[in-house]
Design an enzyme around this catalytic site. Structure first.
Site, PDB file in Angstrom:
ATOM      1  N   THR A   7      12.996  -5.935 -11.014  1.00  0.00           N
ATOM      2  CA  THR A   7      12.547  -7.288 -11.338  1.00  0.00           C
ATOM      3  C   THR A   7      11.241  -7.574 -10.614  1.00  0.00           C
ATOM      4  O   THR A   7      11.172  -7.454  -9.392  1.00  0.00           O
ATOM      5  CB  THR A   7      13.621  -8.305 -10.901  1.00  0.00           C
ATOM      6  OG1 THR A   7      14.839  -7.963 -11.560  1.00  0.00           O
ATOM      7  CG2 THR A   7      13.227  -9.726 -11.253  1.00  0.00           C
TER       8      THR A   7
ATOM      9  N   CYS B 256       1.993   5.101  15.834  1.00  0.00           N
ATOM     10  CA  CYS B 256       2.783   5.037  17.063  1.00  0.00           C
ATOM     11  C   CYS B 256       4.117   5.728  16.845  1.00  0.00           C
ATOM     12  O   CYS B 256       4.700   5.632  15.783  1.00  0.00           O
ATOM     13  CB  CYS B 256       3.103   3.592  17.420  1.00  0.00           C
ATOM     14  SG  CYS B 256       1.744   2.704  18.100  1.00  0.00           S
TER      15      CYS B 256
ATOM     16  N   ASN C 180      -9.549   4.318   7.369  1.00  0.00           N
ATOM     17  CA  ASN C 180      -9.002   3.105   7.990  1.00  0.00           C
ATOM     18  C   ASN C 180      -9.076   3.131   9.507  1.00  0.00           C
ATOM     19  O   ASN C 180      -8.839   2.119  10.152  1.00  0.00           O
ATOM     20  CB  ASN C 180      -7.561   2.860   7.541  1.00  0.00           C
ATOM     21  CG  ASN C 180      -6.683   4.056   7.751  1.00  0.00           C
ATOM     22  OD1 ASN C 180      -6.802   5.051   7.039  1.00  0.00           O
ATOM     23  ND2 ASN C 180      -5.833   3.984   8.746  1.00  0.00           N
TER      24      ASN C 180
ATOM     25  N   GLY D  17       0.799  -1.221   0.000  1.00  0.00           N
ATOM     26  CA  GLY D  17       0.000   0.000   0.000  1.00  0.00           C
ATOM     27  C   GLY D  17       0.830   1.269   0.000  1.00  0.00           C
ATOM     28  O   GLY D  17       0.538   2.215  -0.741  1.00  0.00           O
ATOM     29  N   THR D  18       1.849   1.305   0.830  1.00  0.00           N
ATOM     30  CA  THR D  18       2.631   2.543   0.935  1.00  0.00           C
ATOM     31  C   THR D  18       3.288   2.878  -0.400  1.00  0.00           C
ATOM     32  O   THR D  18       3.261   4.028  -0.855  1.00  0.00           O
ATOM     33  CB  THR D  18       3.697   2.397   2.045  1.00  0.00           C
ATOM     34  OG1 THR D  18       3.018   2.110   3.272  1.00  0.00           O
ATOM     35  CG2 THR D  18       4.514   3.665   2.203  1.00  0.00           C
TER      36      THR D  18
ATOM     37  N   HIS E 234      -1.709  -7.695   1.883  1.00  0.00           N
ATOM     38  CA  HIS E 234      -1.903  -8.251   3.231  1.00  0.00           C
ATOM     39  C   HIS E 234      -3.239  -7.866   3.851  1.00  0.00           C
ATOM     40  O   HIS E 234      -3.569  -8.311   4.940  1.00  0.00           O
ATOM     41  CB  HIS E 234      -0.727  -7.887   4.155  1.00  0.00           C
ATOM     42  CG  HIS E 234      -0.605  -6.442   4.506  1.00  0.00           C
ATOM     43  ND1 HIS E 234      -0.689  -5.985   5.785  1.00  0.00           N
ATOM     44  CD2 HIS E 234      -0.379  -5.351   3.741  1.00  0.00           C
ATOM     45  CE1 HIS E 234      -0.519  -4.670   5.803  1.00  0.00           C
ATOM     46  NE2 HIS E 234      -0.335  -4.270   4.561  1.00  0.00           N
TER      47      HIS E 234
HETATM   48  C1  LIG Z   1      -5.805   2.896   4.004  1.00  0.00           C
HETATM   49  C2  LIG Z   1      -4.367   2.468   3.985  1.00  0.00           C
HETATM   50  N1  LIG Z   1      -3.540   2.971   3.079  1.00  0.00           N
HETATM   51  C3  LIG Z   1      -2.256   2.589   2.995  1.00  0.00           C
HETATM   52  C4  LIG Z   1      -1.733   1.670   3.874  1.00  0.00           C
HETATM   53  C5  LIG Z   1      -0.298   1.249   3.759  1.00  0.00           C
HETATM   54  O1  LIG Z   1      -0.240  -0.065   3.274  1.00  0.00           O
HETATM   55  P1  LIG Z   1       1.013  -1.044   3.524  1.00  0.00           P
HETATM   56  O2  LIG Z   1       1.009  -1.378   4.970  1.00  0.00           O
HETATM   57  O3  LIG Z   1       0.746  -2.236   2.655  1.00  0.00           O
HETATM   58  O4  LIG Z   1       2.227  -0.326   3.108  1.00  0.00           O
HETATM   59  C6  LIG Z   1      -2.566   1.118   4.858  1.00  0.00           C
HETATM   60  C7  LIG Z   1      -2.026   0.150   5.843  1.00  0.00           C
HETATM   61  O5  LIG Z   1      -2.529  -0.022   6.916  1.00  0.00           O
HETATM   62  C8  LIG Z   1      -3.924   1.521   4.912  1.00  0.00           C
HETATM   63  O6  LIG Z   1      -4.769   1.033   5.832  1.00  0.00           O
END
Ligand SMILES: Cc1ncc(COP(=O)(O)O)c(C=O)c1O
Length: 393
Positions: free
Chosen positions: A242, A330, A148, A68-69, A206
């Protein structure tokens, strides 16, 4: 173990693990032209097609990432770097995930982006009117599909359509939502609108039962987007390196299973979450449930306990084998006040007094009961600890 933190990460699916292991048996690099490389390439492209089928886009629009990041960074930075030069503003709703907040902060501090904030409604969804008002002349807009922390789902179809009308490219962070909310990139993007509207969408493995470190960014074939990683030019030059074929294969399986189970699972989780919410209110009448009542992630319960710190509750529950979250970031193991709760108009104290309890595939009625059994004592002790701290100060 009573695991009630599925929004942080949900257990690996056996089918995803099997697909991952099978792909790791193959030797080589999917970019190599020899037969070994091409065998990997086939697995990779098969995964791309399957992810595309679930998300409603063309296979070429799927860019595999490390999660996600990375997806959010590529989506937001990539769109901003490719903006029209007379546009400098990023439309940023309050209460976004830190992957977005910190990316936009960096673009503002280091690259001169102007930030247009958009308020949340009291129920935690993005205020649509404020979002639309912020669009004219903006370079990029970004938004969470579902918050979230509090779990409220925003009207992303309306946001996508307004962005298209305003000619502003929109990135959606669907990382926390995709397990529960069906999203069709093609439908949301609409037809014939190319420079604006939905052009990028982030997901992470995940959160759907694929391994940590897998993910994807859907990037419209019409989008103009810069790259974060430069190198071998893989994946349309948007994500050099890759490709992780095993991760892509596992992500495809996990997303397919998620999509297949989604509706039934949503009904099941909603029932469990309602039972949890009712039980919490019965046990602790001072507790307030935050977030939207109707348009919310089905397994998501977010509670404000005015007389107890969320982090103390979290540790006490953890001690009883019940794993939940405060939902907020945190710093050195100490929970910060939730920026989402602050954005809803609460004070610093309330923003430290929340718990996020999130149910998922492995959750059962027994987990709900275990939480409700452990809560009264944990709450009594956390409230007593807060009262002691207050009398000392
Ligand atoms: C809404 C949202 N965006 C982005 C992320 C970041 O994802 P990752 O942990 O796979 O880097 C999260 C992770 O908790 C999330 O809940």
């Amino acid at each position: 173990m009573v695991y009630l933190d599925h929004a942080a990460s949900t257990p690996l699916r056996a089918e995803a693990r099997d697909a991952w292991l099978a792909a790791t048996e193959l030797t080589g690099n999917a970019s190599s032209v020899h037969g070994a490389g091409q065998a990997l390439r086939r697995v990779l492209e098969d995964a791309r097609e399957r992810v595309a089928a679930v998300l409603g886009c063309d296979p070429i629009e799927v860019v595999f990432t490390s999660g996600g990041t990375e997806s959010v960074n590529l989506g937001v930075k990539g769109l901003w770097w490719a903006r029209e030069r007379d546009r400098q503003a990023i439309v940023l709703p309050d209460g976004e995930h830190h992957a977005t907040l910190d990316t936009v902060d960096w673009l503002a501090g280091a690259q001169g982006a102007e930030v247009r904030s958009v308020r949340l409604r009291p129920d935690g969804a993005i205020d649509l009117g404020a979002f639309v008002d912020a669009l004219p002349g903006a370079a990029v807009a970004t938004a969470l599909v579902a918050n979230n922390e509090v779990g409220s789902v925003s009207d992303v179809a309306a946001m996508a359509s307004a962005s298209a009308d305003a000619g502003v490219p929109l990135h959606l962070d669907a990382v926390g939502a995709i397990a529960h909310v069906a999203l069709d990139f093609g439908d949301l993007r609409g037809s014939g609108r190319k420079s604006g509207g939905l052009v990028a969408l982030s997901v992470a493995g995940h959160k759907v039962g694929a391994p940590v470190g897998t993910g994807a960014l859907v990037v419209s074939r019409h989008a103009r987007m810069g790259a974060v990683l430069h190198g071998g030019g893989q994946q349309r030059g948007l994500r050099s390196g890759t490709p992780d074929v095993a991760g892509a294969a596992a992500l495809a399986v996990a997303l397919e299973l998620t999509a297949r189970e989604r509706d039934e699972e949503a009904r099941r989780l909603r029932t469990l979450a309602d039972r949890l919410g009712t039980g919490i209110r019965a046990a602790i009448p001072q507790a307030t449930l935050l977030g939207a009542e109707e348009h919310r992630l089905p397994g998501h319960v977010h509670v404000l306990f005015p007389d107890a710190l969320g982090e103390t509750l979290l540790f006490l529950l953890d001690h009883s084998g019940v794993h939940v979250s405060t939902g907020s970031a945190c710093q050195a193991g100490i929970a910060e006040p939730s920026h989402v709760v602050l954005a809803l108009g609460y004070g610093d104290r309330e923003a430290r007094s929340v718990l996020r309890i999130t149910l998922g595939r492995s959750s059962s009625g027994a987990d709900v009961d275990a939480f409700l059994d452990a809560l009264p004592d944990a709450y009594r002790r956390a409230a007593a600890s807060s009262a002691r701290a207050a009398s000392r100060s």
